[in-house]
Write an enzyme that holds these catalytic residues in place. Sequence first.
Site, PDB file in Angstrom:
ATOM      1  N   ALA A 154      15.210 -10.709  10.873  1.00 27.97           N
ATOM      2  CA  ALA A 154      15.175  -9.423   9.990  1.00 27.97           C
ATOM      3  C   ALA A 154      16.146  -9.495   9.082  1.00 27.97           C
ATOM      4  O   ALA A 154      17.067 -10.086   9.106  1.00 27.97           O
ATOM      5  CB  ALA A 154      15.158  -8.292  11.205  1.00 27.97           C
TER       6      ALA A 154
ATOM      7  N   GLY B 206      12.958 -11.724  14.225  1.00 30.97           N
ATOM      8  CA  GLY B 206      11.667 -11.306  13.845  1.00 30.97           C
ATOM      9  C   GLY B 206      10.490 -12.258  13.507  1.00 30.97           C
ATOM     10  O   GLY B 206       9.374 -12.115  13.500  1.00 30.97           O
TER      11      GLY B 206
ATOM     12  N   GLU C  14       9.246 -13.465  16.603  1.00 32.07           N
ATOM     13  CA  GLU C  14       8.110 -12.798  17.164  1.00 32.07           C
ATOM     14  C   GLU C  14       6.835 -12.685  16.188  1.00 32.07           C
ATOM     15  O   GLU C  14       6.001 -12.500  16.752  1.00 32.07           O
ATOM     16  CB  GLU C  14       8.813 -11.281  17.191  1.00 32.07           C
ATOM     17  CG  GLU C  14       9.956 -11.170  18.053  1.00 32.07           C
ATOM     18  CD  GLU C  14      10.828  -9.772  17.740  1.00 32.07           C
ATOM     19  OE1 GLU C  14      10.603  -8.859  18.835  1.00 32.07           O
ATOM     20  OE2 GLU C  14      11.596  -9.507  16.941  1.00 32.07           O
TER      21      GLU C  14
ATOM     22  N   GLU D 240      19.271 -11.852  18.828  1.00 34.81           N
ATOM     23  CA  GLU D 240      19.563 -10.572  18.699  1.00 34.81           C
ATOM     24  C   GLU D 240      20.697  -9.825  19.281  1.00 34.81           C
ATOM     25  O   GLU D 240      21.508  -9.155  19.046  1.00 34.81           O
ATOM     26  CB  GLU D 240      18.312  -9.742  18.923  1.00 34.81           C
ATOM     27  CG  GLU D 240      17.202  -9.601  17.998  1.00 34.81           C
ATOM     28  CD  GLU D 240      16.162 -10.737  18.267  1.00 34.81           C
ATOM     29  OE1 GLU D 240      15.140 -10.692  17.479  1.00 34.81           O
ATOM     30  OE2 GLU D 240      16.381 -11.541  19.131  1.00 34.81           O
TER      31      GLU D 240
END
Length: 262
Positions: free
Chosen positions: A69, A114, A117, A137
């Site tokens: 991210a 991300g 993901e 994270e």
Amino acid sequence: MATFSNLLYQLDAATGILTITLNRPEKLNALNAATIAEIHAAVRQAIDDQAVRGIILTGSGEKAFVAGADIAALSQLDEAGARRASAQGQEAFRLIEESPKPVLAAVNGFALGGGCELAMACHLRIASDNARFGQPEVNLGLIPGYGGTQRLTQLVGKGKALELMLTADQVKADEALRLGLVNHVVPQAELMAFTTQLLTRILTKAPLALGQVIDCVNAYFDPERPGYPTEVAAFGRCFASEDFREGTSAFLEKRPAVFTGN
């Protein structure tokens, strides 16, 4: 047709294969709110477009699929904003997961946070030999927010998923293959050709049946949808299709089937 600032949207009209390329190479294709919104819009457009038969999702450059991210953007959020960002990411990635058209991730480098993901939301994952996967994270005092706690557990099992998320360790492509996180590992130079060949082989099958397989497998992980009854309904739906009649006729007549998706 929508236009995109952070994505490349390239449809091969001859094959029906759409390639969506995350195109923020200066940020290693990191995800921000605008990019996630564009992913959602691009996949929605692809699902609705009859000319699109299957989708390849990849990143620009040779270093990163999606390196994570956009941390600078995330650092500006308060709790309410973080909840909205998580919901936005989950909605976009769920659309990929539930697409009746096959979505393959061609993971061409780092797939972290991300990015991991996003890859996990795709139906199949093909990794280049330099790919790296991880959910780091906790290094930032966060957890995965776009479905990673759920999909990583589905793919590699509870114990290994907890280890990877609690340690923030990265895994190389060969380890990701051993764990079942990816389906294939190939040299970087062969990644797009291999992924295209695999998707082309899938697309020789009946489109309705492909979508029903995806839906039934997804039902296994959905506590609100019993898997076996979902399969029964899907099985009957296939029997009512023209593709079923074509497929059985072609088998009996010893000829290739010509499916139309009806």
